[in-house]
Design an enzyme around this catalytic site. Structure first.
Site, PDB file in Angstrom:
ATOM      1  N   LYS A 210       0.906  -1.227  -0.027  1.00  0.00           N
ATOM      2  CA  LYS A 210       0.003  -0.061   0.148  1.00  0.00           C
ATOM      3  C   LYS A 210       1.174   1.192  -0.157  1.00  0.00           C
ATOM      4  CE  LYS A 210      -3.611   2.118   2.957  1.00  0.00           C
ATOM      5  NZ  LYS A 210      -4.444   2.069   3.902  1.00  0.00           N
ATOM      6  N   GLY A 271      -4.985  -2.089   5.246  1.00  0.00           N
ATOM      7  CA  GLY A 271      -4.394  -3.349   4.738  1.00  0.00           C
ATOM      8  C   GLY A 271      -4.805  -4.616   5.022  1.00  0.00           C
TER       9      GLY A 271
HETATM   10  C1  G6Q Z   1      -2.636  -3.906   8.034  1.00  0.00           C
HETATM   11  C2  G6Q Z   1      -1.226  -3.382   8.533  1.00  0.00           C
HETATM   12  C3  G6Q Z   1       0.023  -4.094   7.920  1.00  0.00           C
HETATM   13  C4  G6Q Z   1       0.193  -3.694   6.558  1.00  0.00           C
HETATM   14  C5  G6Q Z   1       1.675  -4.289   6.388  1.00  0.00           C
HETATM   15  C6  G6Q Z   1       2.099  -4.069   4.755  1.00  0.00           C
HETATM   16  O1  G6Q Z   1      -3.722  -3.646   8.390  1.00  0.00           O
HETATM   17  O2  G6Q Z   1      -1.491  -2.191   8.289  1.00  0.00           O
HETATM   18  O3  G6Q Z   1      -0.099  -5.308   8.084  1.00  0.00           O
HETATM   19  O4  G6Q Z   1      -0.535  -4.221   5.662  1.00  0.00           O
HETATM   20  O5  G6Q Z   1       2.542  -3.480   7.108  1.00  0.00           O
HETATM   21  O6  G6Q Z   1       1.906  -2.636   4.375  1.00  0.00           O
HETATM   22  P1  G6Q Z   1       2.076  -2.128   2.847  1.00  0.00           P
HETATM   23  O7  G6Q Z   1       1.298  -2.906   2.237  1.00  0.00           O
HETATM   24  O8  G6Q Z   1       2.068  -0.447   3.041  1.00  0.00           O
HETATM   25  O9  G6Q Z   1       3.603  -2.528   2.614  1.00  0.00           O
END
Ligand code: G6Q
Length: 552
Positions: A210, A271
């Site tokens: 993300k 996420g």
């Molecule tokens: C989910 C969290 C976390 C996130 C990861 C990956 O709700 O925020 O698990 O998905 O840290 O983050 P990125 O997608 O930004 O790499």
């Protein structure tokens, strides 16, 4: 927007539930079933292809009425309306929470800051459709002209667990030419073992992040890119072997991926709620965009049910409320998820993140410390494997562990008696947890085996099962994209209901953010590029030991 709820433990329903719990003390599930032959029929419910039997929980009509009252008093319905309407209910990040918009049909309208987000949602889905069809048909070729055979998703947390779980669960629908791989851990072993199983010429990497700044994912993605270029001998190969899923176009471009091969999503998709967005690209590649849309439709059907059904006949409301009853009134500190379906073997891990990251919170939405417990520990393994491992503690340990049994009535793999045996085990376990085995029953059993006197008395207490252990059972006809979608949405909304009652923000994750910062400080100290900073004696000692003993 929600009003600030009165402190949970001061609410009339909370007090009434505590008194009711005391009045119920000593009542057993066995008695409740014996008294009421209609208990299963009354305490079960079907929606969106899921059948929930919650009759094996320690509750009565009065319990349910009080729990529904608690939902009203805590404003669960108001917060639900606010979420579906796109209000910024994730206040600490100032964001809307709209994973439900991702599964709405084309033509629906959902507004964020005055703009309808639905055209963009469907534009990304259409982009995913074009791309996945090209890869699946073989039209999309690797650098050397060969069709893709391996998909490697590089992501972590919410950018890994959902797609991994869903691809595993939907393996019967997978494209026969495509093998799915998931690399998440920054431990080089994970990448090395995966790369050893794939061929650069036929491998497509999806860099899923993300933020596109997550250290583990970017480290794995860079190493994968170096590997690919070394294998194919041409940096231009990246264009045909790397795509990105992200909200951060600038970082994707900086990495060297053409933003034409980027699939976007939005800050209002958390996420752990993102598998419905382009983060679901591996799912769509594996099962096809048609089945991916079925997954979305299944979740949407459950969304409609959650929005419209009255609280007492609402699957996620009931699961959430029963969870609050078990945790806050009956003292359960954990909750077991027990799928009787091997293809759901990653489902408990997925739910761990969904639930524990959402409701593992210690302050209210207004920032006041909680004086009650919030999210339980979530754990589990598929049945029947768990039966030969940790079920012992659930049956006879000193802790109360409520459990969800999940099973499909039909299997994708009907081999001999396997599925009948699997289902028989599932039902037998929840029955045994509910009934237990009394001293009188054990005595009769041991006598029938010829035991008597001291030998019988010595064995007796070990073979008694207290029973009265609560569980719910969720059945579906078959594990399909649609029923899987509904199942995931059921748990998402269950977590929502509980977060609303506990008055926590279920949609931020400052603990995860902390982890992202901490390692950055120690990394240069470990490899010697910076002298160790000020740490506690333990951390300083461990850094010194690793530096002294580590081989380059
Ligand atoms: C989910 C969290 C976390 C996130 C990861 C990956 O709700 O925020 O698990 O998905 O840290 O983050 P990125 O997608 O930004 O790499």
């Amino acid at each position: 927007m929600t009003t600030v709820a009165a402190a949970l433990t001061a609410l009339p329903a909370w007090h009434a539930l505590a008194a009711h719990r005391d009045a119920l003390a000593g009542t057993t599930l066995r008695e409740l079933f014996a008294r009421d032959p209609g208990r299963h029929a009354r305490y079960s419910l079907e929606a969106a292809g899921l059948f929930l039997d919650y009759s094996k929980n320690l509750l009565t009509d009065e319990t349910l009425a009080l729990l529904v009252q608690l939902a009203h008093e805590t404003g669960v319905e108001r917060l639900r309306t606010a979420m579906f309407a796109g209000e910024p209910i994730n206040r600490t990040e100032g964001r809307a929470v709209l994973h439900t918009a991702l599964r709405r049909p084309r033509g629906d309208a959902v507004f964020v800051d005055g703009a309808n987000v639905m055209p963009a949602v469907h534009a990304v889905l259409d982009h995913m459709a074009t791309f996945t069809e090209a890869v699946r048909s073989g039209d999309w070729r690797g650098h050397s002209g060969r069709p893709i055979e391996h998909i490697v998703n590089i992501g972590i947390g919410g950018s890994d667990l959902g797609p991994l779980m869903a691809c595993t669960a939907l393996a019967p629908y997978a494209h026969p030419r495509l093998t799915m791989h998931f690399v998440s851990n920054v431990d080089g072993t994970h990448l090395a073992e995966t790369l050893a199983r794939v061929d650069a010429e036929t491998t497509l990497f999806i860099v899923a992040s993300k933020t596109f700044t997550t250290q583990e994912t970017l480290t794995n993605a860079r190493s994968a890119r170096d590997w690919l270029i070394a294998r194919l001998g041409d940096a231009a190969a990246v264009a045909k072997h790397f795509v990105a899923v992200s909200t951060n176009a600038a970082e994707v471009a900086a990495f060297g991926i053409d933003t034409a091969n980027m699939f976007g999503f939005w800050d209002w998709v958390g996420g752990r709620y993102s598998l419905w967005s382009a983060i679901g690209l591996p799912i769509a590649l594996s099962v096809g965009i048609g089945q991916f849309r079925e997954l979305l439709a299944g979740a949407h059907a459950l969304d409609r049910h959650f929005e419209q059904a009255p609280a007492g006949r609402n699957l996620p409301m009931l699961l959430g409320l029963i969870g609050v009853w078990n945790a806050n009134f009956l003292g359960a500190g954990s909750h077991a998820v027990l799928p009787y379906d091997q293809s759901l073997h990653r489902f408990p891990a997925y739910l761990q993140q969904l639930d524990m990251e959402s409701n593992g919170k210690r302050v209210t939405r207004e920032g006041r410390a909680l004086d009650y417990t919030s999210g339980p520990l979530i754990w589990g393994e598929p049945g029947t494997n768990g039966q030969h491992a940790f079920y012992q503690l659930i049956h006879q340990g000193t802790r109360l562990v409520p459990a969800d049994f999940i099973a499909p009535i039909d299997t994708h793999h009907p081999i001999g008696r396997h599925h009948t045996l699997l289902l028989a085990n599932c039902l037998a376990q929840s029955e045994a947890l509910m009934r237990g085995k009394t001293e009188a029953e054990v005595r009769a059993e041991l006598s029938a085996q010829g035991l008597a006197g001291e030998a019988l008395e010595a064995l007796l207490p070990h073979k008694v099962f207290p029973g009265n252990r609560p569980s719910s059972t969720i059945l579906m006809q078959k594990l399909t994209p649609a029923t899987l979608g509904a199942l995931i949405a059921l748990y998402e909304h269950k977590v929502f209901v509980q977060g609303a009652i506990w008055n926590v923000n279920s949609f931020d994750q400052w603990g995860v953010e902390l982890g992202k910062q901490l390692a950055k400080a120690i990394e240069p100290e470990l490899d010697g590029s910076r002298e160790p900073g000020i740490h506690d004696a333990s951390t300083a000692g461990l850094i010194a030991r690793i530096r002294a003993l580590r081989h380059p």
